[in-house]
Design a protein around this motif. Structure first.
Motif, PDB file in Angstrom:
ATOM      1  N   UNK A  59       4.155   2.245   0.102  1.00  0.00           N
ATOM      2  CA  UNK A  59       3.645   2.702   1.401  1.00  0.00           C
ATOM      3  C   UNK A  59       3.331   4.193   1.383  1.00  0.00           C
ATOM      4  N   UNK A  60       4.179   4.970   0.740  1.00  0.00           N
ATOM      5  CA  UNK A  60       3.949   6.414   0.642  1.00  0.00           C
ATOM      6  C   UNK A  60       2.669   6.678  -0.141  1.00  0.00           C
ATOM      7  N   UNK A  61       2.507   5.993  -1.265  1.00  0.00           N
ATOM      8  CA  UNK A  61       1.269   6.161  -2.050  1.00  0.00           C
ATOM      9  C   UNK A  61       0.046   5.760  -1.233  1.00  0.00           C
ATOM     10  N   UNK A  62       0.153   4.693  -0.474  1.00  0.00           N
ATOM     11  CA  UNK A  62      -0.982   4.272   0.354  1.00  0.00           C
ATOM     12  C   UNK A  62      -1.316   5.340   1.383  1.00  0.00           C
ATOM     13  N   UNK A  63      -0.305   5.940   1.990  1.00  0.00           N
ATOM     14  CA  UNK A  63      -0.554   7.014   2.954  1.00  0.00           C
ATOM     15  C   UNK A  63      -1.181   8.230   2.281  1.00  0.00           C
ATOM     16  N   UNK A  64      -0.934   8.396   0.994  1.00  0.00           N
ATOM     17  CA  UNK A  64      -1.510   9.504   0.241  1.00  0.00           C
ATOM     18  C   UNK A  64      -2.877   9.132  -0.349  1.00  0.00           C
ATOM     19  N   UNK A  65      -3.364   7.930  -0.021  1.00  0.00           N
ATOM     20  CA  UNK A  65      -4.634   7.410  -0.526  1.00  0.00           C
ATOM     21  C   UNK A  65      -4.644   7.250  -2.041  1.00  0.00           C
ATOM     22  N   UNK A  66      -3.496   7.025  -2.644  1.00  0.00           N
ATOM     23  CA  UNK A  66      -3.412   6.730  -4.072  1.00  0.00           C
ATOM     24  C   UNK A  66      -3.084   5.241  -4.204  1.00  0.00           C
ATOM     25  N   UNK A  67      -4.117   4.447  -3.913  1.00  0.00           N
ATOM     26  CA  UNK A  67      -3.939   3.005  -3.804  1.00  0.00           C
ATOM     27  C   UNK A  67      -3.576   2.330  -5.123  1.00  0.00           C
ATOM     28  N   UNK A  68      -4.068   2.861  -6.249  1.00  0.00           N
ATOM     29  CA  UNK A  68      -3.699   2.277  -7.538  1.00  0.00           C
ATOM     30  C   UNK A  68      -2.191   2.403  -7.761  1.00  0.00           C
ATOM     31  N   UNK A  69      -1.639   3.563  -7.423  1.00  0.00           N
ATOM     32  CA  UNK A  69      -0.197   3.767  -7.554  1.00  0.00           C
ATOM     33  C   UNK A  69       0.567   2.887  -6.554  1.00  0.00           C
ATOM     34  N   UNK A  70       0.003   2.763  -5.367  1.00  0.00           N
ATOM     35  CA  UNK A  70       0.641   1.912  -4.354  1.00  0.00           C
ATOM     36  C   UNK A  70       0.732   0.477  -4.859  1.00  0.00           C
ATOM     37  N   UNK A  71      -0.378  -0.025  -5.398  1.00  0.00           N
ATOM     38  CA  UNK A  71      -0.365  -1.402  -5.892  1.00  0.00           C
ATOM     39  C   UNK A  71       0.610  -1.566  -7.052  1.00  0.00           C
ATOM     40  N   UNK A  72       0.725  -0.555  -7.915  1.00  0.00           N
ATOM     41  CA  UNK A  72       1.679  -0.635  -9.023  1.00  0.00           C
ATOM     42  C   UNK A  72       3.110  -0.741  -8.487  1.00  0.00           C
TER      43      UNK A  72
END
Length: 127
Positions: A59-72
């Motif tokens: 969720x934090x990665x998604x809020x940071x717009x780093x969706x690849x990291x979020x999905x990982x």
């Protein structure tokens, strides 16, 4: 198997992990996303099996717009807990956002800067 002399140490480690995890939640709530990310990484270094920490990190990665990291992060959660609803929903949302970013980049490269701005505004209003 843990001996009696090891139990207090293990309990103390668990307490530290809980402290870091709760601190990461507060950091995320307050908008300190980079600090929350780093704190969650520390939690996962100490306890890589912490499904909730993987979910929150996603969720934090998604809020940071780093969706690849979020999905990982969400995939890590799914490896630990198959069918985890939060992870599945997060991945689906991240995939939609990545597709949207790809479309916007394509429009921008095609010289449609004004079109990109309009699509962005419409996307924000629809969210």
């Amino acid at each position: 198997m843990a001996t009696e002399s090891q139990s207090p140490q293990l309990g103390a480690l668990s307490g530290v992990i809980d402290l870091y995890y709760n601190q990461a939640l507060e950091l995320a709530r307050s908008g300190s996303l980079a600090e929350a990310r780093d704190t969650l990484a520390a939690v996962l270094t100490l306890e890589p099996q912490a499904v909730d920490a993987h979910i929150v990190l996603g969720k934090v990665h998604a809020q940071m717009d780093t969706y690849d990291h979020a999905m990982a992060s969400w995939r890590n959660a799914l490896e630990l807990e198959e069918g985890n609803t939060a992870a599945l929903q997060g991945i689906a949302t991240a995939q939609r956002m990545l597709r949207r970013q790809t479309r916007l980049r394509s429009l921008w490269r095609a010289g449609g800067g004004a079109s990109v701005a309009l699509v962005f505004v419409l996307g924000v209003l629809a969210a």
